[in-house]
Design a protein around this motif. Sequence first.
Motif, PDB file in Angstrom:
ATOM      1  N   LEU A 169       0.849  -1.185   0.000  1.00 49.45           N
ATOM      2  CA  LEU A 169       0.000   0.000   0.000  1.00 49.45           C
ATOM      3  C   LEU A 169       0.888   1.240   0.000  1.00 49.45           C
ATOM      4  O   LEU A 169       1.934   1.255   0.634  1.00 49.45           O
ATOM      5  CB  LEU A 169      -0.922   0.025   1.222  1.00 49.45           C
ATOM      6  CG  LEU A 169      -2.001  -1.065   1.307  1.00 49.45           C
ATOM      7  CD1 LEU A 169      -2.775  -0.922   2.602  1.00 49.45           C
ATOM      8  CD2 LEU A 169      -2.955  -0.999   0.113  1.00 49.45           C
ATOM      9  N   GLU A 170       0.452   2.257  -0.707  1.00 50.19           N
ATOM     10  CA  GLU A 170       1.251   3.482  -0.773  1.00 50.19           C
ATOM     11  C   GLU A 170       1.230   4.243   0.545  1.00 50.19           C
ATOM     12  O   GLU A 170       2.212   4.867   0.930  1.00 50.19           O
ATOM     13  CB  GLU A 170       0.734   4.383  -1.901  1.00 50.19           C
ATOM     14  CG  GLU A 170       0.939   3.787  -3.289  1.00 50.19           C
ATOM     15  CD  GLU A 170       0.466   4.732  -4.367  1.00 50.19           C
ATOM     16  OE1 GLU A 170      -0.029   5.829  -4.025  1.00 50.19           O
ATOM     17  OE2 GLU A 170       0.588   4.381  -5.557  1.00 50.19           O
ATOM     18  N   GLN A 171       0.097   4.163   1.256  1.00 43.10           N
ATOM     19  CA  GLN A 171      -0.046   4.882   2.520  1.00 43.10           C
ATOM     20  C   GLN A 171      -0.253   3.893   3.664  1.00 43.10           C
ATOM     21  O   GLN A 171      -0.825   2.819   3.462  1.00 43.10           O
ATOM     22  CB  GLN A 171      -1.243   5.850   2.452  1.00 43.10           C
ATOM     23  CG  GLN A 171      -1.133   6.918   1.382  1.00 43.10           C
ATOM     24  CD  GLN A 171       0.026   7.870   1.652  1.00 43.10           C
ATOM     25  OE1 GLN A 171       0.381   8.144   2.796  1.00 43.10           O
ATOM     26  NE2 GLN A 171       0.617   8.392   0.574  1.00 43.10           N
ATOM     27  N   PRO A 172       0.203   4.237   4.878  1.00 44.29           N
ATOM     28  CA  PRO A 172      -0.015   3.349   6.031  1.00 44.29           C
ATOM     29  C   PRO A 172      -1.504   3.191   6.319  1.00 44.29           C
ATOM     30  O   PRO A 172      -2.301   4.107   6.107  1.00 44.29           O
ATOM     31  CB  PRO A 172       0.694   4.071   7.179  1.00 44.29           C
ATOM     32  CG  PRO A 172       1.650   5.006   6.519  1.00 44.29           C
ATOM     33  CD  PRO A 172       1.010   5.419   5.230  1.00 44.29           C
ATOM     34  N   PHE A 173      -1.876   2.015   6.802  1.00 48.01           N
ATOM     35  CA  PHE A 173      -3.251   1.728   7.208  1.00 48.01           C
ATOM     36  C   PHE A 173      -3.276   1.583   8.721  1.00 48.01           C
ATOM     37  O   PHE A 173      -2.604   0.718   9.287  1.00 48.01           O
ATOM     38  CB  PHE A 173      -3.749   0.444   6.536  1.00 48.01           C
ATOM     39  CG  PHE A 173      -5.143   0.046   6.952  1.00 48.01           C
ATOM     40  CD1 PHE A 173      -6.239   0.749   6.474  1.00 48.01           C
ATOM     41  CD2 PHE A 173      -5.347  -1.019   7.816  1.00 48.01           C
ATOM     42  CE1 PHE A 173      -7.517   0.386   6.861  1.00 48.01           C
ATOM     43  CE2 PHE A 173      -6.621  -1.389   8.213  1.00 48.01           C
ATOM     44  CZ  PHE A 173      -7.715  -0.686   7.723  1.00 48.01           C
ATOM     45  N   LEU A 174      -4.042   2.454   9.393  1.00 49.12           N
ATOM     46  CA  LEU A 174      -4.102   2.502  10.858  1.00 49.12           C
ATOM     47  C   LEU A 174      -2.703   2.675  11.457  1.00 49.12           C
ATOM     48  O   LEU A 174      -2.369   2.094  12.501  1.00 49.12           O
ATOM     49  CB  LEU A 174      -4.765   1.231  11.421  1.00 49.12           C
ATOM     50  CG  LEU A 174      -6.230   1.013  11.028  1.00 49.12           C
ATOM     51  CD1 LEU A 174      -6.736  -0.298  11.605  1.00 49.12           C
ATOM     52  CD2 LEU A 174      -7.095   2.181  11.506  1.00 49.12           C
ATOM     53  N   GLY A 175      -1.893   3.451  10.758  1.00 48.16           N
ATOM     54  CA  GLY A 175      -0.558   3.735  11.254  1.00 48.16           C
ATOM     55  C   GLY A 175       0.472   2.663  10.964  1.00 48.16           C
ATOM     56  O   GLY A 175       1.617   2.759  11.413  1.00 48.16           O
TER      57      GLY A 175
END
Length: 361
Positions: A169-175
Amino acid sequence: MLIKSLLSHDLPRSRLLAALLILIVIGLALTPFIFPSTRALNVAAKMLIFIVLVASYDLLLGYTGIVSFAHTMFFGIGAYGIAIASTRMEPGWAAVGVGLGAALVVSLLLSLAIGLFSLRVKAIFYAMITLAVASAFLTLASQLSEFTGGEDGLSFKLPAALQPSTEYLEQPFLGVMFDGRLLSYYLLFAATVVLVLLLLRIVNSPFGRVLQAIRENDFRAEAIGYRCVVYRSLSNVLAALFATLAGALLALWLRYNGPDTSLSLEIMLDLLLILVIGGMGTIYGAVVGSVLFVLAQSYLQDLMKLGAAALDGVPLLSQLIAPERWLLWLGLLFVLAVYHFPSGIVGRLRAGLATSPSKHE
């Protein structure tokens, strides 16, 4: 009904034990999100690996009554299988498959040979034979540097999907960043759940009942028609194969293996301690004991640092809880645990917390 089937109808039989097991499973499943640090993830991964390793040894000691000091040898074989194949082949799933397959075959042959040639002798002599075999294997692993890397061990690359640099994923999920390291952890978690459920199925099958009968009275089991040597040999082989799988999981997580990492006598002593604390003859004891042991081993020294800082200036107390004395307190905790839980934590919880140690015994 589904839960009963998954647990092979071997329910915790204690609300406190059931709650503790649920807490452990949820905690391990959510560790990357609750404690998003490298250290916490490493501690949780060690718990998962030890759960499989200790449960496999419980099949041998707790359910069959066989004392073996060669269990870490099979643990090391699994780790070295992955490490050697991954260093000599192109890093990828093919290397992992070849290494794991070769390790399982070697463990199968060695455990079968040890079982057939040694299990006819008395328990103490069998224990000494396995100790000698394990020591010889440790020496070979340390000296055959061309294959095992000697004392330095072997570092290797994982398949691309499991490498930390692989991001899903390009962005963190739940940090939390979804990368190869996180995938490795959840593969480790899934493998541990499957292997523990499989061990529960084995010990609650007719085969497992025969093993328990042999443990209680091998003469009587032989008299009613069971070939004790055959069943003990099969138990030895199964325990060795599960230990090999635990070693493979260790190598995949660490991306390294060496003699001290998977073959040391200290690991063997840890197995015995965890089984006594958790409860022998209960796969759940391996789960509870492994989690508590790894937690104490990993964080007791940190707690003592906080205590020593709070009591700074108090002459006797500050010295007693100095961080360098953490092993002393760890040993004391184990002695207290054995005294108050003579049949292990799981055995005591199943019997009821109101039962005193003397009545329980």
